[in-house]
Design a protein around this motif. Sequence first.
Motif, PDB file in Angstrom:
ATOM      1  N   GLU A 274       0.761  -1.174   0.019  1.00 19.51           N
ATOM      2  CA  GLU A 274      -0.204  -0.053   0.072  1.00 19.51           C
ATOM      3  C   GLU A 274       0.911   1.139   0.005  1.00 19.51           C
ATOM      4  N   VAL A 275       2.014   1.418   0.861  1.00 13.67           N
ATOM      5  CA  VAL A 275       2.859   2.469   1.002  1.00 13.67           C
ATOM      6  C   VAL A 275       3.523   2.576  -0.514  1.00 13.67           C
ATOM      7  N   THR A 276       3.758   1.825  -1.399  1.00  9.79           N
ATOM      8  CA  THR A 276       4.265   1.730  -2.740  1.00  9.79           C
ATOM      9  C   THR A 276       3.326   2.181  -3.740  1.00  9.79           C
ATOM     10  N   LEU A 277       2.085   1.927  -3.535  1.00 11.74           N
ATOM     11  CA  LEU A 277       0.810   2.395  -4.190  1.00 11.74           C
ATOM     12  C   LEU A 277       0.894   3.779  -4.236  1.00 11.74           C
ATOM     13  N   VAL A 278       0.805   4.195  -2.739  1.00  9.21           N
ATOM     14  CA  VAL A 278       0.570   5.760  -2.434  1.00  9.21           C
ATOM     15  C   VAL A 278       1.734   6.455  -2.987  1.00  9.21           C
ATOM     16  N   ALA A 279       3.034   5.988  -2.750  1.00 13.51           N
ATOM     17  CA  ALA A 279       4.116   6.744  -3.209  1.00 13.51           C
ATOM     18  C   ALA A 279       4.180   6.855  -4.729  1.00 13.51           C
ATOM     19  N   ALA A 280       3.615   6.014  -5.523  1.00 17.18           N
ATOM     20  CA  ALA A 280       3.701   6.066  -7.002  1.00 17.18           C
ATOM     21  C   ALA A 280       2.405   6.868  -7.232  1.00 17.18           C
ATOM     22  N   ALA A 281       1.362   6.919  -6.709  1.00 17.72           N
ATOM     23  CA  ALA A 281       0.247   7.906  -6.966  1.00 17.72           C
ATOM     24  C   ALA A 281       0.865   9.427  -6.733  1.00 17.72           C
ATOM     25  N   ILE A 282       1.586   9.681  -5.567  1.00 17.02           N
ATOM     26  CA  ILE A 282       2.045  11.016  -5.439  1.00 17.02           C
ATOM     27  C   ILE A 282       3.012  11.441  -6.624  1.00 17.02           C
ATOM     28  N   LEU A 283       3.576  10.373  -7.113  1.00 16.71           N
ATOM     29  CA  LEU A 283       4.501  10.761  -8.258  1.00 16.71           C
ATOM     30  C   LEU A 283       3.659  11.233  -9.417  1.00 16.71           C
ATOM     31  N   SER A 284       2.478  10.514  -9.701  1.00 13.30           N
ATOM     32  CA  SER A 284       1.468  10.764 -10.665  1.00 13.30           C
ATOM     33  C   SER A 284       0.923  12.182 -10.696  1.00 13.30           C
ATOM     34  N   ALA A 285       0.868  12.747  -9.298  1.00 14.53           N
ATOM     35  CA  ALA A 285       0.180  14.080  -9.297  1.00 14.53           C
ATOM     36  C   ALA A 285       1.352  14.978  -9.433  1.00 14.53           C
ATOM     37  N   HIS A 286       2.390  14.825  -9.572  1.00 18.55           N
ATOM     38  CA  HIS A 286       3.399  15.925  -9.918  1.00 18.55           C
ATOM     39  C   HIS A 286       3.213  16.266 -11.490  1.00 18.55           C
ATOM     40  N   ASP A 287       2.835  17.454 -11.761  1.00 16.19           N
ATOM     41  CA  ASP A 287       2.645  17.474 -13.266  1.00 16.19           C
ATOM     42  C   ASP A 287       3.959  17.581 -14.132  1.00 16.19           C
ATOM     43  N   GLN A 288       5.100  17.647 -13.383  1.00 16.12           N
ATOM     44  CA  GLN A 288       6.335  17.787 -14.039  1.00 16.12           C
ATOM     45  C   GLN A 288       7.016  16.480 -14.501  1.00 16.12           C
ATOM     46  N   LEU A 289       6.163  15.293 -13.936  1.00 18.06           N
ATOM     47  CA  LEU A 289       6.544  13.958 -14.167  1.00 18.06           C
ATOM     48  C   LEU A 289       5.608  13.304 -15.230  1.00 18.06           C
ATOM     49  N   ASP A 290       6.250  12.358 -15.704  1.00 13.77           N
ATOM     50  CA  ASP A 290       5.435  11.594 -16.791  1.00 13.77           C
ATOM     51  C   ASP A 290       4.689  10.421 -16.330  1.00 13.77           C
ATOM     52  N   VAL A 291       4.567  10.343 -15.053  1.00 13.00           N
ATOM     53  CA  VAL A 291       3.878   9.061 -14.439  1.00 13.00           C
ATOM     54  C   VAL A 291       2.412   9.239 -14.508  1.00 13.00           C
TER      55      VAL A 291
ATOM     56  N   VAL B 195     -10.793  -2.066  -7.106  1.00 15.41           N
ATOM     57  CA  VAL B 195     -11.334  -1.086  -6.321  1.00 15.41           C
ATOM     58  C   VAL B 195     -10.318  -0.363  -5.489  1.00 15.41           C
ATOM     59  N   TRP B 196      -9.512  -1.414  -4.959  1.00 17.99           N
ATOM     60  CA  TRP B 196      -8.581  -0.858  -3.794  1.00 17.99           C
ATOM     61  C   TRP B 196      -7.532  -0.038  -4.737  1.00 17.99           C
ATOM     62  N   ALA B 197      -7.054  -0.615  -5.922  1.00 16.72           N
ATOM     63  CA  ALA B 197      -5.859   0.120  -6.463  1.00 16.72           C
ATOM     64  C   ALA B 197      -6.547   1.404  -7.114  1.00 16.72           C
ATOM     65  N   PHE B 198      -7.563   1.209  -7.899  1.00 19.05           N
ATOM     66  CA  PHE B 198      -8.010   2.681  -8.675  1.00 19.05           C
ATOM     67  C   PHE B 198      -8.426   3.516  -7.414  1.00 19.05           C
ATOM     68  N   GLY B 199      -8.942   3.149  -6.362  1.00 22.32           N
ATOM     69  CA  GLY B 199      -9.595   4.053  -5.659  1.00 22.32           C
ATOM     70  C   GLY B 199      -8.585   4.626  -4.779  1.00 22.32           C
ATOM     71  N   THR B 200      -7.372   3.934  -4.143  1.00 17.26           N
ATOM     72  CA  THR B 200      -6.320   4.419  -3.675  1.00 17.26           C
ATOM     73  C   THR B 200      -5.541   5.468  -4.578  1.00 17.26           C
ATOM     74  N   THR B 201      -5.329   4.950  -5.932  1.00 18.09           N
ATOM     75  CA  THR B 201      -4.424   6.000  -6.813  1.00 18.09           C
ATOM     76  C   THR B 201      -5.136   7.168  -7.029  1.00 18.09           C
ATOM     77  N   TYR B 202      -6.325   7.176  -7.554  1.00 16.45           N
ATOM     78  CA  TYR B 202      -7.106   8.327  -7.711  1.00 16.45           C
ATOM     79  C   TYR B 202      -7.213   9.301  -6.537  1.00 16.45           C
ATOM     80  N   GLY B 203      -7.554   8.651  -5.424  1.00 17.36           N
ATOM     81  CA  GLY B 203      -7.698   9.523  -4.266  1.00 17.36           C
ATOM     82  C   GLY B 203      -6.534  10.263  -3.914  1.00 17.36           C
ATOM     83  N   VAL B 204      -5.291   9.611  -3.927  1.00 19.61           N
ATOM     84  CA  VAL B 204      -4.097  10.250  -3.734  1.00 19.61           C
ATOM     85  C   VAL B 204      -3.688  11.079  -4.982  1.00 19.61           C
ATOM     86  N   TYR B 205      -4.225  10.958  -6.193  1.00 21.86           N
ATOM     87  CA  TYR B 205      -3.894  11.593  -7.227  1.00 21.86           C
ATOM     88  C   TYR B 205      -4.811  13.067  -7.235  1.00 21.86           C
TER      89      TYR B 205
END
Length: 220
Positions: A35-52, A152-162
């Motif tokens: 879960e920590v790994t998923l949240v960290a990746a979602a945070i990277l995707s929220a950075h508009d200068q990154l390509d994630v 549900v877990w992966a998309f909910g967590t990712t887009y919530g963080v995003y």
Amino acid sequence: MNVDHLLMSIPPLLVYVVVAVVIGLESLGIPLPGEVTLVAAAILSAHDQLDVSPLWVAVAGAAGAIVGDSIGYEIGHHYGRRLLVWLRRRFPRHFGAKQIAYAEHVFTRHGIWAVFFGRFVALLRIFAGPLSGILRLPYHRFLPANAAGGIVWAFGTTYGVYVLGTAAEHWLKAFAWVGLAVFVLGGLLASTVMGRRIRRAVDDYAAAHPDKVAEIEAQG
């Protein structure tokens, strides 16, 4: 090299692979911080200068969860309780007799619902695949619950963080990462509280059913 330059040097494909692999291994029954790994990746995707991409982070997380749980199911189905004995010896902190007894109780009582909702609870997440196989839950019932929970877990967590991360970047400007850090700390606090509640539930069940715990301890 500052933090932004370091982050921008990470290939997006590597982020997706790490997410899928870590979550997949956790779903096999190996206690890793999925879960920590998923949240960290979602945070990277929220950075508009990154390509994630948040979409591919979520896809990688869901794929890792579904495939990892399915492999864990097959291993549990094939090796049965010998797998639990091995896990107890290898990871005694996470697979103690009390934890196994409580997880068996939850999965026996709730079946496919435990598979679905177990994806959202750290202790049950690592048990879902292997224990479902050991308890001989029919695979045609396990797979839909496993897939639905993983998606549900992966998309909910990712887009919530995003969404929260994007808002932080927009409103906090130069302090965006401070806002994200506060969000992550809040998430870790919530996870800690949930972990304590689960540990209390495990202890309460073990105290009420010492015979179950003793039976598992006697298996090796």
